[in-house]
Write a protein that holds these residues in place. Structure first.
Motif, short mmCIF file in Angstrom:
data_model
loop_
_atom_site.label_atom_id
_atom_site.label_comp_id
_atom_site.label_asym_id
_atom_site.label_seq_id
_atom_site.Cartn_x
_atom_site.Cartn_y
_atom_site.Cartn_z
N ARG A 131 4.77 6.32 -1.35
CA ARG A 131 5.58 6.61 -0.16
C ARG A 131 6.87 5.81 -0.15
O ARG A 131 7.82 6.18 0.53
CB ARG A 131 4.78 6.35 1.10
CG ARG A 131 3.57 7.27 1.24
CD ARG A 131 2.81 6.99 2.50
NE ARG A 131 1.63 7.82 2.62
CZ ARG A 131 1.63 9.06 3.10
NH1 ARG A 131 2.74 9.61 3.51
NH2 ARG A 131 0.51 9.74 3.16
N SER A 135 0.83 -1.21 0.00
CA SER A 135 0.00 0.00 0.00
C SER A 135 0.86 1.25 0.00
O SER A 135 0.55 2.23 -0.68
CB SER A 135 -0.92 0.01 1.22
OG SER A 135 -1.87 -1.01 1.13
N GLU A 144 2.09 1.68 -3.52
CA GLU A 144 1.01 2.19 -4.36
C GLU A 144 0.74 3.67 -4.11
O GLU A 144 0.41 4.41 -5.02
CB GLU A 144 -0.27 1.39 -4.14
CG GLU A 144 -0.23 0.00 -4.71
CD GLU A 144 -1.49 -0.79 -4.39
OE1 GLU A 144 -2.53 -0.17 -4.06
OE2 GLU A 144 -1.43 -2.03 -4.44
N ASP A 145 0.89 4.10 -2.86
CA ASP A 145 0.66 5.49 -2.50
C ASP A 145 1.86 6.38 -2.83
O ASP A 145 1.82 7.59 -2.57
CB ASP A 145 0.34 5.62 -1.01
CG ASP A 145 -1.03 5.07 -0.65
OD1 ASP A 145 -1.84 4.82 -1.57
OD2 ASP A 145 -1.29 4.87 0.55
#
Length: 172
Positions: A74, A68, A71-72
């Motif tokens: 970061r 995640s 995907e973000d």
């Protein structure tokens, strides 16, 4: 309800919460995401006081967390990807013979004998078997419909819930 606002089923959300609280956050919770490397994940996995299959499940949760973050935007990569985890050694699965199933059923309490035979003959999972009612059985065609399961939350009574995966809906 069987689903939460997050889109996860209650059982999945409870598992994630438990794995985060007991195994992930105590060791890695103070680290910045970008500081965690594959070697840290491997060391963490090796120090978990769990069976290898449970380590793999917790590592999958950790991997989802890092995925995640990737995907973000970061993180550039997921440090769990490619990490060497303790090996899971599974003994070969040897099905019972028909005679063994019959002996097992005869040795079971009378109120569960039919369930033993249905499970052995159909391969239903435990929750699917316990969610089976007579209205799901077509005795003429010798078929049964799997479209729900018995689910027991951590708190509260057991409930009939839809199967987790769409391909779990089937006629046996």
């Amino acid at each position: 309800t069987a689903r939460r606002r997050s889109g996860w089923r209650d059982a999945t959300a409870q598992r994630y919460e438990r794995e985060l609280r007991l195994h992930i956050l105590p060791r890695l919770g103070d680290w910045p995401l970008a500081a965690v490397r594959r070697e840290h994940v491997e060391r963490w996995a090796g120090e978990l006081a769990l069976q290898p299959s449970s380590v793999a499940a917790v590592a999958q949760t950790l991997s989802a967390l890092f995925a995640s973050a990737v995907e973000d935007g970061r993180l550039v990569s997921n440090p769990v990807s490619g990490a060497r985890l303790p090996q899971v050694h599974r003994a070969p699965l040897v099905p019972l013979t028909s005679d063994e199933v019959r002996r097992f059923a005869l040795g079971a309490p009378e109120h569960v004998r039919a369930a033993v035979l249905v499970a052995a003959g159909t391969g239903l999972r435990q929750g699917e078997l316990f969610g089976l009612t007579v209205d799901r059985i077509d005795f003429i065609r010798r078929e049964l419909r799997v479209d729900r399961q018995l689910w027991t939350p951590r708190k509260g009574p057991a409930v009939l819930a839809p199967p987790k995966m769409t391909n779990s809906y089937r006629t046996v």
